[in-house]
Design a protein around this motif. Sequence first.
Motif, PDB file in Angstrom:
ATOM      1  N   SER A  14       0.828  -1.209   0.000  1.00 47.37           N
ATOM      2  CA  SER A  14       0.000   0.000   0.000  1.00 47.37           C
ATOM      3  C   SER A  14       0.860   1.257   0.000  1.00 47.37           C
ATOM      4  O   SER A  14       1.142   1.859   1.045  1.00 47.37           O
ATOM      5  N   TRP A  16       0.125   4.200  -1.019  1.00 46.81           N
ATOM      6  CA  TRP A  16      -0.556   5.427  -0.567  1.00 46.81           C
ATOM      7  C   TRP A  16      -0.607   5.486   0.951  1.00 46.81           C
ATOM      8  O   TRP A  16      -0.615   6.570   1.535  1.00 46.81           O
ATOM      9  N   LYS A  44     -13.534  -3.708   0.350  1.00 50.20           N
ATOM     10  CA  LYS A  44     -14.233  -2.444   0.080  1.00 50.20           C
ATOM     11  C   LYS A  44     -15.196  -2.091   1.213  1.00 50.20           C
ATOM     12  O   LYS A  44     -15.231  -0.950   1.684  1.00 50.20           O
ATOM     13  N   ILE A  47     -13.277  -0.751   4.142  1.00 51.21           N
ATOM     14  CA  ILE A  47     -12.782   0.624   3.951  1.00 51.21           C
ATOM     15  C   ILE A  47     -13.932   1.619   4.092  1.00 51.21           C
ATOM     16  O   ILE A  47     -13.780   2.687   4.696  1.00 51.21           O
ATOM     17  N   LYS A  55     -11.309   4.506  -0.192  1.00 50.17           N
ATOM     18  CA  LYS A  55      -9.873   4.275  -0.416  1.00 50.17           C
ATOM     19  C   LYS A  55      -9.113   4.486   0.889  1.00 50.17           C
ATOM     20  O   LYS A  55      -9.512   5.296   1.741  1.00 50.17           O
ATOM     21  N   LEU A  56      -7.983   3.812   0.991  1.00 51.06           N
ATOM     22  CA  LEU A  56      -7.052   4.012   2.097  1.00 51.06           C
ATOM     23  C   LEU A  56      -5.859   4.798   1.581  1.00 51.06           C
ATOM     24  O   LEU A  56      -5.549   4.709   0.395  1.00 51.06           O
ATOM     25  N   PRO A  57      -5.215   5.546   2.441  1.00 51.75           N
ATOM     26  CA  PRO A  57      -5.346   5.682   3.890  1.00 51.75           C
ATOM     27  C   PRO A  57      -6.459   6.646   4.301  1.00 51.75           C
ATOM     28  O   PRO A  57      -6.908   7.473   3.505  1.00 51.75           O
ATOM     29  N   GLU A  68      -7.523  10.790   1.593  1.00 51.46           N
ATOM     30  CA  GLU A  68      -6.539  11.206   0.578  1.00 51.46           C
ATOM     31  C   GLU A  68      -5.170  11.443   1.248  1.00 51.46           C
ATOM     32  O   GLU A  68      -5.016  12.297   2.121  1.00 51.46           O
ATOM     33  N   SER A  69      -4.183  10.686   0.746  1.00 50.48           N
ATOM     34  CA  SER A  69      -2.863  10.674   1.382  1.00 50.48           C
ATOM     35  C   SER A  69      -2.241  12.072   1.519  1.00 50.48           C
ATOM     36  O   SER A  69      -1.717  12.425   2.591  1.00 50.48           O
ATOM     37  N   HIS A 104       1.288  12.923  -6.594  1.00 47.98           N
ATOM     38  CA  HIS A 104      -0.057  12.472  -6.218  1.00 47.98           C
ATOM     39  C   HIS A 104      -0.944  12.261  -7.454  1.00 47.98           C
ATOM     40  O   HIS A 104      -1.735  11.314  -7.504  1.00 47.98           O
TER      41      HIS A 104
HETATM   42  N1  LIG Z   1      -5.770   9.132  -4.184  1.00 42.06           N
HETATM   43  C1  LIG Z   1      -5.813   8.202  -3.068  1.00 42.06           C
HETATM   44  C2  LIG Z   1      -5.424   6.807  -3.579  1.00 42.06           C
HETATM   45  C3  LIG Z   1      -5.664   5.763  -2.518  1.00 42.06           C
HETATM   46  C4  LIG Z   1      -5.623   4.333  -3.043  1.00 42.06           C
HETATM   47  O1  LIG Z   1      -5.700   4.051  -4.256  1.00 42.06           O
HETATM   48  N2  LIG Z   1      -5.545   3.407  -2.070  1.00 42.06           N
HETATM   49  C5  LIG Z   1      -5.583   1.996  -2.349  1.00 42.06           C
HETATM   50  C6  LIG Z   1      -4.582   1.271  -1.438  1.00 42.06           C
HETATM   51  S1  LIG Z   1      -2.890   1.742  -1.779  1.00 42.06           S
HETATM   52  C7  LIG Z   1      -6.937   1.431  -1.967  1.00 42.06           C
HETATM   53  O2  LIG Z   1      -7.603   1.959  -1.099  1.00 42.06           O
HETATM   54  N3  LIG Z   1      -7.314   0.310  -2.585  1.00 42.06           N
HETATM   55  C8  LIG Z   1      -8.472  -0.431  -2.203  1.00 42.06           C
HETATM   56  C9  LIG Z   1      -9.634  -0.290  -3.129  1.00 42.06           C
HETATM   57  O3  LIG Z   1      -9.559   0.503  -4.099  1.00 42.06           O
HETATM   58  O4  LIG Z   1     -10.628  -0.983  -2.890  1.00 42.06           O
HETATM   59  C10 LIG Z   1      -4.864   8.703  -1.956  1.00 42.06           C
HETATM   60  O5  LIG Z   1      -3.931   9.452  -2.274  1.00 42.06           O
HETATM   61  O6  LIG Z   1      -5.056   8.390  -0.771  1.00 42.06           O
END
Ligand SMILES: N[C@@H](CCC(=O)N[C@@H](CS)C(=O)NCC(=O)O)C(=O)O
Length: 210
Positions: A14, A16, A44, A47, A55-57, A68-69, A104
């Motif tokens: 991960s 992000w 999902k 989260i 989305k995480l984090p 959003e990171s 980003h």
């Molecule tokens: N733009 C978001 C991107 C976050 C992202 O893509 N996170 C991935 C994990 S690295 C996630 O949550 N994936 C799980 C999913 O999409 O279900 C940020 O900067 O936080």
Amino acid sequence: MGALTLVIGDKAFSSWSLRPWLALRQTGAAFNEVWVPLRRLETKAAILTHSAAGKLPVLHHGAITIWESLAICEYLADRFPEAQLWPADLEARAFGRAAATEMHGGFPELRRALPMDLTRKPAFLPVTPEVAVEIARITELWGLLRRRFGAGGPFLLGQFSIADAMYAPVCTRFDTYRVPLDTTCQAYVEAVMAWPAMQAWRAEANGGKA
Ligand SMILES: N[C@@H](CCC(=O)N[C@@H](CS)C(=O)NCC(=O)O)C(=O)O
């Protein structure tokens, strides 16, 4: 202000999640981690219990939730000014923010072709011309920042900043896939990989072994 809890994905993959985790470590504040395993049927839904963005984090600070990171990193910079997550110099801050934002929103080919995988044995991987263009842009940018603002330390703006947190996963990719680099960029990657917080994350990604 309440407890700090960072909700993250798998430490091996991960990218992000790694970014705000490094920034949060740099504040010195005590925080809790909640791990949501990625790539599972229930991911999902798990989260979504933390953020409607899915989305995480995600950072919970008392009653505040930030997603959003990069926004999480900026919140930490505002909340913990003594941690100096951005340098005082306005020009360096502006360049650092531009570099962080470029990361980003960008480099999709690199992210697709060279995913962060801290469990993978480092080995050279040939890249497509599209990926090579993005690598060239990153190394050009790192060189510029190191030359212009890097005198006070080994990081992009000298001391550790959010710009380094944002590029830390790129450093792991360059390390894992043995991307050939000039001496400035190679030294930068080595400085990030040797950073104690980065080593701690990597060790945890490998079940306690770095
Ligand atoms: N733009 C978001 C991107 C976050 C992202 O893509 N996170 C991935 C994990 S690295 C996630 O949550 N994936 C799980 C999913 O999409 O279900 C940020 O900067 O936080």
